[in-house]
Design a protein around this motif. Structure first.
Motif: not given
Ligand SMILES: *[C@@H]1O[C@H](CO)[C@@H](O)[C@H](O)[C@H]1NC(C)=O
Ligand SMILES: *[C@@H]1O[C@H](CO)[C@@H](O)[C@H](O)[C@H]1NC(C)=O
Ligand SMILES: *[C@@H]1O[C@H](CO)[C@@H](O)[C@H](O)[C@H]1NC(C)=O
Ligand SMILES: *[C@@H]1O[C@H](CO)[C@@H](O)[C@H](O)[C@H]1NC(C)=O
Length: 395
Positions: A91-118
């Motif tokens: 499973v892992i090598s198949s995922i790594l060897n498949s071509p990366p997904m192409v997106s017309k609008n590539p975004k970066i996900a910013f994931m905040f691990l917080t206790v409460g308010s940032l």
């Protein structure tokens, strides 16, 4: 690669197991040709052991995949993989060897691990301002419902769970953030940030740094000391051998394929959930968030990770916790100092610590290592906002 490595490691055990039989059998009185044949096989095995398979002419006697076939003839020479390991590997090598997904609008996900308010939401809002459509924000608030000051953060909380420091629930929260962020197919790179993180550059710099490389910035190094391999448990065998056990800061960035293989993994995850915990076997403490991903990626895609984290933290005081920046510490010079660092430093936890220094290589070029920094106390917010224009327009 991995198979041939396993093969060579297996051969080391083999040599010890095979040589005594060799001595025994040559004493047996039987037809000479059997003795000769066995001797030739033994010599062949020893030669194959001394010369690694990649360069061994012995391997060319067989077809291209000869070395592996050859290894499989040898009883007990190679650890037999369990059904789960074989399944996980494919499973892992198949995922790594498949071509990366192409997106017309590539975004970066910013994931905040917080206790409460940032605490730094206002600073981050300045960072994101004007770049709408090129990022998504996810917040995992483990205790209190956050109060927002910026529209970018409004309604971006995911369903969260309790997080205990150093326990597997920390990894569970990271996986929950990744799962939610993966749902948006435009998200191509995933950044994990804490309450106390601040940006060191402007948005474009960060976006280009993460998007135009095939690496994930996952910290991973070998620490033979008590706070590294000293935390290893043999219960993690056979999947996690001590020599593959790694350590690293939890604050990662990863490309989409890597985020998907983290979702796909249950085998290695279970080993760390069950055998890397605080207070294991009496007094030994192991922290899954510092070892699971650094080890998992070291085993499955060592060349796909940078081995350093793009989030700076100052351990130079050599205390139990890293330096926390107070209001009086904040200056343009401080930010300049951090953003000019272009070597990653790892120090082992032995009595005579070893310091490992590596240039931060981005697509083969030496570049500054850090995009973010922690641990900034909430009292530094206003000073950081005042400074933000200054340090971001000069990069
Ligand atoms: C990343 O990988 C893709 C294909 O897998 C390749 O086309 C691209 O050139 C690589 N980018 C870099 C910066 O190495
Ligand atoms: C990360 O470290 C591993 C193990 O030391 C090494 O094999 C790999 O090449 C390193 N990654 C990069 C991108 O240099
Ligand atoms: C910045 O780095 C210089 C040289 O290492 C050092 O002397 C100075 O104290 C640092 N300043 C701050 C604010 O960290
Ligand atoms: C920003 O830079 C300007 C010009 O160099 C300087 O006058 C100002 O004091 C700086 N702001 C802060 C908050 O350091």
């Amino acid at each position: 690669m991995k198979l041939s490595k396993a093969w060579r490691l297996g051969m080391k055990d083999m040599q010890q197991q095979m040589l005594p039989p060799h001595r025994h059998r040559s004493q047996i009185k039987g037809p000479t040709w059997i003795v000769v044949l066995i001797s030739i096989i033994c010599v062949f095995l020893v030669v194959a052991y001394i010369k690694p398979p990649e360069t061994s002419s012995a391997c060319y006697i067989f077809s291209a995949s000869g070395c592996e076939t050859f290894a499989s003839w040898l009883p007990n020479s190679v650890r037999v993989l369990s059904d789960e390991e074989i399944a996980s590997d494919v499973v892992i090598s198949s995922i790594l060897n498949s071509p990366p997904m192409v997106s017309k609008n590539p975004k970066i996900a910013f994931m905040f691990l917080t206790v409460g308010s940032l605490p730094f939401e206002k600073l981050w809002a300045k960072f994101f301002q004007g770049h709408e459509g090129r990022f998504s924000i996810y917040i995992h608030a483990s205790r209190d419902k956050p109060v927002h000051t910026s529209r970018h953060f409004f309604n971006r909380e995911i369903r969260s769970g309790k997080v205990d420091w150093g326990k597997i629930s920390m990894v569970d929260a990271e996986k929950r953030l990744l799962a939610n962020a993966l749902k948006d197919l435009d998200n191509q790179h995933f950044v994990l940030l804490s309450d106390s993180c601040v940006p060191l550059h402007d948005f474009d710099y960060v976006y280009n740094y993460l998007m135009y490389t095939n690496l994930s910035f996952i910290d991973s190094f070998s620490d033979p000391g008590p706070h590294g391999s000293g935390r290893y448990s043999e219960h993690m065998l056979p999947e996690v051998d001590k020599k593959f056990f790694r350590k690293g800061a939890q604050w990662f960035t990863m490309k989409r394929q890597h985020a998907v293989i983290v979702m796909a993994d249950t085998l290695y995850y279970a080993k760390f959930r069950d055998y890397c915990r605080p207070g294991m076997e009496g007094s030994r403490n192991c922290y899954a968030d510092e070892h699971y991903l650094p080890t998992f990626f070291h085993i499955h895609d060592p060349n796909g990770i940078a081995n350093w984290s793009v989030t700076h933290v100052d351990w130079s005081e050599r205390k139990w916790h890293p330096k926390s920046y107070e209001k009086k510490d904040i200056s343009e010079q401080l930010i300049k100092n951090i953003t000019s660092i272009s070597e990653s430093i790892h120090v082992t936890s032995e009595d005579n610590p070893e310091t490992m220094i590596n240039p931060c290589l981005w697509n083969g070029m030496n570049r500054p290592c850090y995009l973010f920094a922690r641990k900034f106390l909430p009292e530094t917010l206003d000073a950081m906002i005042d400074l933000f224009e200054n340090y971001t327009t000069k990069t």
